[in-house]
Write a protein that holds these residues in place. Structure first.
Motif, mmCIF file in Angstrom:
data_model
loop_
_atom_site.group_PDB
_atom_site.id
_atom_site.type_symbol
_atom_site.label_atom_id
_atom_site.label_comp_id
_atom_site.label_asym_id
_atom_site.label_seq_id
_atom_site.Cartn_x
_atom_site.Cartn_y
_atom_site.Cartn_z
ATOM 1 N N GLY A 1 12.683 6.115 5.589
ATOM 2 C CA GLY A 1 13.437 7.281 6.011
ATOM 3 C C GLY A 1 14.917 7.148 5.699
ATOM 4 O O GLY A 1 15.397 6.099 5.255
ATOM 5 N N PRO A 2 15.699 8.205 5.946
ATOM 6 C CA PRO A 2 17.138 8.179 5.671
ATOM 7 C C PRO A 2 17.917 7.418 6.733
ATOM 8 O O PRO A 2 17.459 7.250 7.868
ATOM 9 C CB PRO A 2 17.509 9.667 5.694
ATOM 10 N N ASP A 3 19.094 6.956 6.342
ATOM 11 C CA ASP A 3 20.046 6.370 7.286
ATOM 12 C C ASP A 3 21.123 7.395 7.641
ATOM 13 O O ASP A 3 21.544 7.498 8.780
ATOM 14 C CB ASP A 3 20.699 5.119 6.682
ATOM 15 N N VAL A 4 21.552 8.119 6.631
ATOM 16 C CA VAL A 4 22.562 9.167 6.793
ATOM 17 C C VAL A 4 21.920 10.504 6.460
ATOM 18 O O VAL A 4 21.194 10.618 5.464
ATOM 19 C CB VAL A 4 23.782 8.914 5.886
ATOM 20 N N VAL A 5 22.174 11.515 7.283
ATOM 21 C CA VAL A 5 21.532 12.817 7.105
ATOM 22 C C VAL A 5 22.574 13.925 7.109
ATOM 23 O O VAL A 5 23.648 13.794 7.695
ATOM 24 C CB VAL A 5 20.492 13.069 8.212
ATOM 25 N N SER A 6 22.237 15.014 6.445
ATOM 26 C CA SER A 6 23.120 16.180 6.464
ATOM 27 C C SER A 6 22.268 17.435 6.513
ATOM 28 O O SER A 6 21.092 17.426 6.147
ATOM 29 C CB SER A 6 24.043 16.203 5.237
ATOM 30 N N SER A 7 22.894 18.514 6.972
ATOM 31 C CA SER A 7 22.199 19.797 7.100
ATOM 32 C C SER A 7 23.193 20.919 6.887
ATOM 33 O O SER A 7 24.365 20.802 7.225
ATOM 34 C CB SER A 7 21.555 19.922 8.483
ATOM 35 N N PHE A 8 22.703 22.033 6.328
ATOM 36 C CA PHE A 8 23.531 23.221 6.180
ATOM 37 C C PHE A 8 23.436 24.133 7.403
ATOM 38 O O PHE A 8 24.146 25.125 7.495
ATOM 39 C CB PHE A 8 23.092 24.034 4.954
ATOM 40 N N THR A 9 22.536 23.830 8.319
ATOM 41 C CA THR A 9 22.229 24.750 9.409
ATOM 42 C C THR A 9 23.020 24.391 10.665
ATOM 43 O O THR A 9 22.504 23.741 11.573
ATOM 44 C CB THR A 9 20.713 24.756 9.706
ATOM 45 N N THR A 10 24.256 24.841 10.724
ATOM 46 C CA THR A 10 25.106 24.518 11.872
ATOM 47 C C THR A 10 24.526 25.058 13.174
ATOM 48 O O THR A 10 24.744 24.480 14.242
ATOM 49 C CB THR A 10 26.515 25.090 11.676
ATOM 50 N N SER A 11 23.779 26.151 13.089
ATOM 51 C CA SER A 11 23.214 26.749 14.300
ATOM 52 C C SER A 11 22.129 25.887 14.924
ATOM 53 O O SER A 11 21.672 26.154 16.035
ATOM 54 C CB SER A 11 22.651 28.141 13.993
ATOM 55 N N ASN A 12 21.699 24.838 14.245
ATOM 56 C CA ASN A 12 20.680 23.946 14.803
ATOM 57 C C ASN A 12 21.267 22.704 15.466
ATOM 58 O O ASN A 12 20.522 21.834 15.914
ATOM 59 C CB ASN A 12 19.697 23.503 13.707
ATOM 60 N N VAL A 13 22.593 22.615 15.532
ATOM 61 C CA VAL A 13 23.202 21.417 16.114
ATOM 62 C C VAL A 13 22.793 21.236 17.572
ATOM 63 O O VAL A 13 22.567 20.109 18.026
ATOM 64 C CB VAL A 13 24.740 21.463 15.977
#
Length: 444
Positions: free
Chosen positions: A95-107
């Protein structure tokens, strides 16, 4: 450039997130035991996929590895929230160690479920003053109820694009600054042609690409929730004002059915045949990326950029706008969280890294220092978005424990109201508020 930031995509991400529970937790800061100075390899998952974006990521990672020769980064792109959540649920060394997302509404969902690790201890350890580093709104959408599980990685600011040639032809000398002025200009620029149009001043329907409810609402001072956390949409008059305004604009420009029929002739939102590029619409509510896309598409008119107009009785707030952006965090199952933090810290707080990445993918920088950097390499018109990003009254939707669900519920109501399926606006808002409250209560 944005990816999957529309509400429809957010709803898919919410559905995927619903399977996460509070059991999805892991190390965070104080519990991280790996040596950040040891030779190691970490994995970074992101959602960008366009060649220019992938190139910018590669260059940014290259600079990080030069500054941290002991840490190598395995980069995996084109990862949406669905894939991300599957990996976080599964755990394991792949799996990942560092993750990113474009969906700020899911924070709100990311933080409350433990999908992203708590960054508080890391921030405290390195004595990062968040308020002196990031604009207020960006800090708001990367935490939930005091839990800091993400940091901003570039941002998006929304404004009004307009066709200067069409304005000149119509005798309009300046972009509108209030919503009544916007309606007047939109009507003046609309050119009917039989049962269709030669041009529409602005596509006002909620399917008109970026003309969605939360983007419109940024033109009004509003509050989605009251002090007790209950939906405020039926009590705050700003919501009724916005829905009334939008529906009247739809009617004034030819009616819902005629406009939707015309909209069916539009090209893809992310393609060269976008209706603003082709001149089918003279004004477009959109993010900072549209400027470069319109230029690349070869738009044969002069493009103007301005802040989105504001409510008539809030004229002194002109210059504000809707903000969102990419978020970055650490996978809770990672056994290399200290090393992962070095990458998160570098990409989100290092001024040169933020500036170079913003230049590479033409997004708005996400730190106060980067926003003022002389090294930003942008079209002069881009300054409009830099100013919107720093405006004290710019806004983004409130976080919620069930992510973007409440926004989708409100958006669905908008679809019904604009086409006339719902006649009683206040009654509809009250029912929608009740649904939002039920959904949030069930998510707890």
């Amino acid at each position: 450039m944005p990816r999957n930031r529309r509400l429809t995509a957010s709803a898919v991400a919410v559905a995927a997130l619903s399977v996460l529970t509070a059991a999805c937790t892991g190390q965070s800061g104080e519990a991280a035991s790996d040596d950040p100075n040891a030779k190691t390899t970490i994995t970074f998952w992101h959602g960008w996929s366009a060649p220019s974006e992938v190139k910018a990521i590669k260059e940014n990672i290259g600079r990080f590895e030069d500054a941290h020769p002991n840490i190598k980064v395995n980069v995996v792109g084109n990862i949406n929230d669905d894939k991300l959540n599957q990996a976080l649920r599964a755990g394991g060394s792949k799996g990942p160690d560092v993750v990113s997302s474009f969906t700020t509404s899911n924070v709100g969902k990311f933080c409350s479920s433990g999908a992203f690790a708590d960054l508080g201890p890391f921030i405290k350890k390195d004595k990062i003053d968040l308020e002196k580093t990031f604009p207020k709104v960006l800090l708001q959408y990367t935490q939930f109820e005091g839990d800091r599980c993400a940091l901003p990685l570039l941002s998006d600011a929304y404004g009004l694009y307009y066709n200067k040639d069409a304005f000149k032809e119509a005798g309009i000398t300046a972009p509108p600054k209030t919503m009544s002025e916007l309606a007047g200009v939109a009507k003046k620029l609309t050119k009917p042609k039989g049962d269709s149009y030669e041009q529409v001043g602005m596509m006002p329907t909620y399917h008109g690409y970026e003309t969605v409810v939360d983007h419109y609402m940024s033109s009004w001072d509003h509050a989605y929730f009251d002090k007790d956390g209950k939906s405020n949409i039926a009590k705050d008059p700003a919501f009724a004002e916005m829905f009334t305004y939008q529906k009247k604009l739809v009617e004034d420009l030819g009616g819902f059915e005629k406009l939707e029929k015309y909209r069916s002739t539009f090209g893809d939102e992310w393609g060269a045949k976008h209706p603003f590029h082709t001149g089918q619409v003279a004004m477009q509510l959109d993010g900072e990326w549209r400027l470069g896309m319109a230029e690349e598409a070869g738009a044969d008119f002069e493009i103007g950029v301005a802040p989105m107009p504001v409510a008539d009785d809030e004229a002194d707030s002109y210059g504000k706008g809707f903000l969102s952006g990419t978020i970055m965090g650490i996978a809770p199952q990672s056994k290399k969280q200290n090393a992962a933090w070095e990458l998160v810290k570098y990409m989100t707080t290092d001024t040169d890294a933020v500036v170079q990445f913003a230049n590479g993918i033409r997004n708005v920088p996400s730190t106060l220092a980067a926003l003022k950097s002389p090294d930003l390499d942008f079209d002069p018109r881009f300054k409009t978005f830099l100013d919107i990003a720093q405006h004290p009254k710019s806004s983004t939707p409130d976080g919620a424990i069930n992510g973007a669900t409440y926004q989708q519920t409100l958006q669905d109501f908008g679809y019904q109201y604009e086409k006339g399926a719902v006649k009683d606006l206040q009654g509809g808002l009250e029912k929608t508020a009740q649904q939002i409250d039920r959904d949030i209560e069930q998510a707890k």
